[in-house]
Write a protein that holds these residues in place. Sequence first.
Motif, PDB file in Angstrom:
ATOM      1  N   ALA A 389       0.832  -1.210   0.000  1.00  0.00           N
ATOM      2  CA  ALA A 389       0.000   0.000   0.000  1.00  0.00           C
ATOM      3  C   ALA A 389       0.860   1.250   0.000  1.00  0.00           C
ATOM      4  O   ALA A 389       0.611   2.197  -0.768  1.00  0.00           O
ATOM      5  CB  ALA A 389      -0.930  -0.011   1.213  1.00  0.00           C
ATOM      6  N   ARG A 390       1.861   1.270   0.868  1.00  0.00           N
ATOM      7  CA  ARG A 390       2.719   2.451   0.962  1.00  0.00           C
ATOM      8  C   ARG A 390       3.439   2.716  -0.355  1.00  0.00           C
ATOM      9  O   ARG A 390       3.498   3.860  -0.831  1.00  0.00           O
ATOM     10  CB  ARG A 390       3.731   2.269   2.089  1.00  0.00           C
ATOM     11  CG  ARG A 390       4.617   3.493   2.296  1.00  0.00           C
ATOM     12  CD  ARG A 390       5.724   3.254   3.307  1.00  0.00           C
ATOM     13  NE  ARG A 390       5.182   3.052   4.643  1.00  0.00           N
ATOM     14  CZ  ARG A 390       5.271   1.924   5.331  1.00  0.00           C
ATOM     15  NH1 ARG A 390       5.870   0.868   4.789  1.00  0.00           N
ATOM     16  NH2 ARG A 390       4.767   1.832   6.544  1.00  0.00           N
ATOM     17  N   GLU A 391       3.976   1.670  -0.966  1.00  0.00           N
ATOM     18  CA  GLU A 391       4.727   1.854  -2.205  1.00  0.00           C
ATOM     19  C   GLU A 391       3.818   2.267  -3.355  1.00  0.00           C
ATOM     20  O   GLU A 391       4.194   3.105  -4.180  1.00  0.00           O
ATOM     21  CB  GLU A 391       5.491   0.576  -2.556  1.00  0.00           C
ATOM     22  CG  GLU A 391       6.663   0.294  -1.623  1.00  0.00           C
ATOM     23  CD  GLU A 391       7.486  -0.900  -2.082  1.00  0.00           C
ATOM     24  OE1 GLU A 391       7.861  -0.923  -3.265  1.00  0.00           O
ATOM     25  OE2 GLU A 391       7.716  -1.801  -1.255  1.00  0.00           O
ATOM     26  N   VAL A 392       2.636   1.686  -3.425  1.00  0.00           N
ATOM     27  CA  VAL A 392       1.703   2.061  -4.493  1.00  0.00           C
ATOM     28  C   VAL A 392       1.368   3.548  -4.397  1.00  0.00           C
ATOM     29  O   VAL A 392       1.382   4.288  -5.398  1.00  0.00           O
ATOM     30  CB  VAL A 392       0.423   1.202  -4.428  1.00  0.00           C
ATOM     31  CG1 VAL A 392      -0.674   1.804  -5.302  1.00  0.00           C
ATOM     32  CG2 VAL A 392       0.717  -0.228  -4.869  1.00  0.00           C
ATOM     33  N   VAL A 393       1.075   4.013  -3.192  1.00  0.00           N
ATOM     34  CA  VAL A 393       0.723   5.421  -2.999  1.00  0.00           C
ATOM     35  C   VAL A 393       1.916   6.321  -3.292  1.00  0.00           C
ATOM     36  O   VAL A 393       1.793   7.352  -3.976  1.00  0.00           O
ATOM     37  CB  VAL A 393       0.196   5.638  -1.570  1.00  0.00           C
ATOM     38  CG1 VAL A 393       0.131   7.126  -1.232  1.00  0.00           C
ATOM     39  CG2 VAL A 393      -1.185   5.008  -1.411  1.00  0.00           C
ATOM     40  N   GLY A 462      -6.303  11.061  -2.835  1.00  0.00           N
ATOM     41  CA  GLY A 462      -6.970  10.135  -3.737  1.00  0.00           C
ATOM     42  C   GLY A 462      -7.320   8.829  -3.068  1.00  0.00           C
ATOM     43  O   GLY A 462      -8.432   8.300  -3.247  1.00  0.00           O
ATOM     44  N   PHE A 463      -6.396   8.281  -2.292  1.00  0.00           N
ATOM     45  CA  PHE A 463      -6.637   6.999  -1.616  1.00  0.00           C
ATOM     46  C   PHE A 463      -7.743   7.161  -0.582  1.00  0.00           C
ATOM     47  O   PHE A 463      -8.667   6.335  -0.522  1.00  0.00           O
ATOM     48  CB  PHE A 463      -5.352   6.510  -0.948  1.00  0.00           C
ATOM     49  CG  PHE A 463      -5.439   5.107  -0.412  1.00  0.00           C
ATOM     50  CD1 PHE A 463      -4.933   4.043  -1.136  1.00  0.00           C
ATOM     51  CD2 PHE A 463      -6.031   4.843   0.821  1.00  0.00           C
ATOM     52  CE1 PHE A 463      -5.025   2.745  -0.651  1.00  0.00           C
ATOM     53  CE2 PHE A 463      -6.129   3.553   1.320  1.00  0.00           C
ATOM     54  CZ  PHE A 463      -5.624   2.499   0.575  1.00  0.00           C
ATOM     55  N   ALA A 464      -7.665   8.215   0.238  1.00  0.00           N
ATOM     56  CA  ALA A 464      -8.669   8.426   1.282  1.00  0.00           C
ATOM     57  C   ALA A 464     -10.052   8.627   0.674  1.00  0.00           C
ATOM     58  O   ALA A 464     -11.062   8.139   1.202  1.00  0.00           O
ATOM     59  CB  ALA A 464      -8.282   9.625   2.145  1.00  0.00           C
ATOM     60  N   SER A 465     -10.106   9.310  -0.461  1.00  0.00           N
ATOM     61  CA  SER A 465     -11.386   9.530  -1.133  1.00  0.00           C
ATOM     62  C   SER A 465     -11.956   8.210  -1.647  1.00  0.00           C
ATOM     63  O   SER A 465     -13.153   7.933  -1.500  1.00  0.00           O
ATOM     64  CB  SER A 465     -11.194  10.518  -2.281  1.00  0.00           C
ATOM     65  OG  SER A 465     -12.401  10.694  -2.997  1.00  0.00           O
ATOM     66  N   ASP A 466     -11.096   7.372  -2.260  1.00  0.00           N
ATOM     67  CA  ASP A 466     -11.551   6.061  -2.739  1.00  0.00           C
ATOM     68  C   ASP A 466     -12.050   5.208  -1.576  1.00  0.00           C
ATOM     69  O   ASP A 466     -13.101   4.552  -1.674  1.00  0.00           O
ATOM     70  CB  ASP A 466     -10.416   5.344  -3.462  1.00  0.00           C
ATOM     71  CG  ASP A 466     -10.120   5.914  -4.845  1.00  0.00           C
ATOM     72  OD1 ASP A 466     -11.005   6.591  -5.409  1.00  0.00           O
ATOM     73  OD2 ASP A 466      -9.002   5.675  -5.341  1.00  0.00           O
TER      74      ASP A 466
END
Length: 493
Positions: A389-393, A462-466
């Motif tokens: 997750a960290r690397e993707v973000v 973006g992640f938090a919104s998704d």
Amino acid sequence: MIDPATLPSLPASVARPAYDRSKVKAGIAHLSVGNFHRAHQAVYIDRVLALPGHEGWGILGIGLMDVEGERAKARALQGQGGLYSLVAYPPEGTPEVSVVGAIVEYLHAPADPEAVLKRLADPAIRIVTLTVTEGGYNIDETGTFKLDDPAVAKDLAGGLPATSFGVMTEALRRRRDAGTKPFTVMSCDNLRHNGGVVKNALLSYARAKDPALAAWIEAEVTFPSCMVDRITPAVGPADRERLNAETGLDDASPIFAEDFIQWVVEDKFCDGRPELEKVGVEFTDAVDAYEQVKLRMLNASHSMMSFPGILLGHRIVHLAMQDPDVDALLEQFLSRDAGPLLDAPPSMSVGQYKDLLLSRYRNPAIGDQLLRIASDGASKLPQFVQDTAREVVQRGGDGRRIAFLLACFTEYLRGVDDRGDSFPVVEPMVTEADRALAAKPDLREGLGLGAFKGWGVAEHEGFASDYARYRASIQEKGAGATLKDLLAAVAAG
């Protein structure tokens, strides 16, 4: 009944120990003898005991928990002289049935804690292994051992210890005081750098108990890391009846597993070890590479399957894999999210490993339970998914599948699936504060759960919104419809 006296009369179709068990003595003690240990480490030791000169490497099994299930297991294994049957199911073809004889002693610590400490202080015990689950190491999100845990605090206050780290520390104290070499300590749990994790936990406990002893342990004890792999379901009463009917045996404690098995070990043993390399164990200085592939693909995809799958109403792994949406979600996660970020060992192909995993999950003979895989997700997700997750973000990648997973985990805590059916939620590390966050009207606040701390995803707009959008969709129209929308959006680019 299976016992040493009936071994010679077992059906010819049942493999049995290829050595004289009467000559075997325990040289390895294993704390918390679950089904995985019996289908994995004990199988390798069963093989190695057939080698010349290995009679001193049997297993002393030690049950730690004072619950009825553990008491029943102790009665069953003690009544059968440590013997039990294992059925290994391939994806296709005939299963293999064997009786495993590696466990030559079994003690239930709550029944006689002094007997356990006496045996662990015996110089014959040269390795102590453990499978106490990901949450059993009492490590918080900062990497700190929790000395205020009630069971740990009770051990530190005095008396005979009951926790795994209290028991090991007291046994090592007795060995030091007697001038006996220490034993090697090896975690066989699914943890990143599990050798370092168990070292941190044991030394933290020991420093709180006796700083001088902790210094001796740090100087003398070795903590090899290892990677373990074999899918081993839980065994309920119906499974027990089915297995005994299939094998023709009368076994009080049968187990079953897939036919795949793997063990990769760092060669750091302070008082010797059996020649496990002769029976299929791989010794390497690069355990981390194997570990990362396994944790971030197999274990992470198990989580990616279990939390959405349970919300969709699935309960069994191979049946969930028959759902084309679940299958597509796992294929995309492994191919697009986890796989490309891994630096695999030269002997491993990430693509082939992905295909192997999906084939293993589709094995209908295993019937593994999604609820078993999902249990204690708050401990598992940081170990299995956080790095990806960290690397993707950080790389600006597509975080939608991982955001969906975290949304599913948060909604899973409600204990109700798309059909309105309730299911048990076993999450000992989820606090009341976590549950309050998950219930907040602002759905983004769920990213503040302890399981997600330090991931670096809550701060990414973006992640938090998704994540919030998927939670709202799951609550409004269900996880199944939400997953279909996600897959359609990915397909549309």
